[in-house]
Design an enzyme around this catalytic site. Sequence first.
Site, PDB file in Angstrom:
ATOM      1  CG  LEU A 174      -7.314  13.905   6.193  1.00  0.00           C
ATOM      2  CD1 LEU A 174      -7.853  13.717   4.779  1.00  0.00           C
ATOM      3  CD2 LEU A 174      -8.036  15.043   6.883  1.00  0.00           C
ATOM      4  N   GLY A 175      -6.311  10.239   8.810  1.00  0.00           N
ATOM      5  CA  GLY A 175      -6.522   8.940   9.424  1.00  0.00           C
ATOM      6  C   GLY A 175      -5.324   8.049   9.194  1.00  0.00           C
ATOM      7  CB  ALA A 176      -2.906   6.492  11.067  1.00  0.00           C
ATOM      8  CB  ALA A 177      -5.170   2.108   8.075  1.00  0.00           C
ATOM      9  CB  SER A 178      -2.759  -2.008   9.930  1.00  0.00           C
ATOM     10  OG  SER A 178      -3.486  -2.395   8.769  1.00  0.00           O
ATOM     11  CG  LEU A 179      -1.606  -2.532   5.551  1.00  0.00           C
ATOM     12  CD1 LEU A 179      -2.138  -3.249   4.318  1.00  0.00           C
ATOM     13  CD2 LEU A 179      -0.438  -3.294   6.158  1.00  0.00           C
ATOM     14  CB  VAL A 182      -5.420   9.401   4.240  1.00  0.00           C
ATOM     15  CG1 VAL A 182      -5.949  10.366   3.186  1.00  0.00           C
ATOM     16  CG2 VAL A 182      -5.600   7.962   3.766  1.00  0.00           C
ATOM     17  CE  LYS A 196      -4.613   3.400   1.685  1.00  0.00           C
ATOM     18  NZ  LYS A 196      -5.727   2.493   1.335  1.00  0.00           N
ATOM     19  CG  ASP A 328     -11.546  -2.794   5.806  1.00  0.00           C
ATOM     20  OD1 ASP A 328     -12.182  -3.268   6.770  1.00  0.00           O
ATOM     21  OD2 ASP A 328     -10.534  -2.109   5.934  1.00  0.00           O
TER      22      ASP A 328
END
Length: 477
Positions: A174-179, A182, A196, A328
Amino acid sequence: MQGGSLRFLQVKASRCREAVVARMARRALKLVSLAAASSGFYLYSSKYLDPNDFGAVRVGRAIATTAVITYDYLTSLRSVPYGSQEYAYLKSQVHLRSAERLRDLCCANRGTFIKVGQHLGALDYLLPEEYTRTLKILHSQAPQSSMQEIEQVIREDLGKEIKELFVSFEDTPLGAASLAQVHKAVLQDGRTVAVKVQHPKVQAQSAKDILLMEILLLTVKQIFPDFEFMWLVDEAKKNLPLELDFLNEGRNAEKVAHMLKDFDFLKVPRIYWELSTRRVLLMEFVEGGQVNDRAYMERNSIDVNEISRNLGKLYSEMIFVNGFIHCDPHPGNVLVRKCPATGKAHIILLDHGLYQDVEIRTNAAAYLPQINQLLNNVPRQMLLLLKTNDLLRGIESALHTRASASSFLNMSRCCIRAVSTYQRSKSHSLYRKAKISLLEALSLWQINLYELFLRLKGSRLGNWVIAFLSRMHHSPY
């Protein structure tokens, strides 16, 4: 004769400047070499070393980028008069080149580098515009782990294969972040969840990344004594372990949900502790649109003014009343939806990995004089307030609700309540406490009256009344 002497002095000064720059450049190379040797010794003596993840190429890339940026600043401006128009133009070009090199380094090294780069991109009040504009792209350049890596983390942490835990598990995140990233999934009992999962290499790389950044920043500090960004490393040392512990994130989510339980418009996804670890977090799946997506709200009949007002209430309460702040607050972490059961508009708060305790709720008045010295000495809590303020202003701008000033008004209410509560706690006189309460009520009444005026002004009736009064004022009779 006088002109010849002046020319001689100018040439001599120019040569002196070139000699100084040459010495500084040699010093930079020497210090960078020392940094490389120190980093290499540490990395190759570490029992956690994985050459494929954090080898000479990764370290060398960071050192080379730092050296090139340093050399560019040392040499590009040396022959231009300080303060001139040409100097300002060249400085802007150096800023832009350096920002692009830093962005490329973060994208290549990923993980902690992207996290720090994202943080730099949000420092609009401290960094040149060339840096913040260039580094903001890192919010959409986060790395994505493969399904094999995701399966490995889940297997190691939960002791079972994905197919044993879930009826379905979507491969595309659904989404990717730096760490982390999900995924949407369905449990064996039919519950739809958001899973996650931490990128598998982040834990091993984070400590080494921070050490490398510290060495490089110390190197730059030796060359440019006015360089004051060592606090970035201090912040990373303190915050990264918290963000990498998903159990901490789950506890924060439950704490803020309980703290703000009286806000019926707030939705914090439930945590499923039986399938959560330090690297895997299972949450209730809640769908919605980003809080700055006006088109989504219009399609779903969500009142943008109501969302703007409630968002102001939410963050003002966290900052000035509870002193426990979501750190954030970008639009990707704040969603909106119309509740299927009640039809009410909900604000969904995601990503609870990092919260900040601030003293604003008890020392609000003490921070006001520091605003005038903002660029010289910015407390971390004030920086957070500015970041949150930017979020609210940006969302109001996207939703076209700035004219209502709802977030300012809600923030003002919370400030008045917080200061009054503090003053009453310090007073031992019943008369003084009553006076404080009366002044509080009066101030809140004035804000309510002003809010009513703004609403009338923005309504059709208000516009008609203003137009009528304007015609009456300009009438010759």
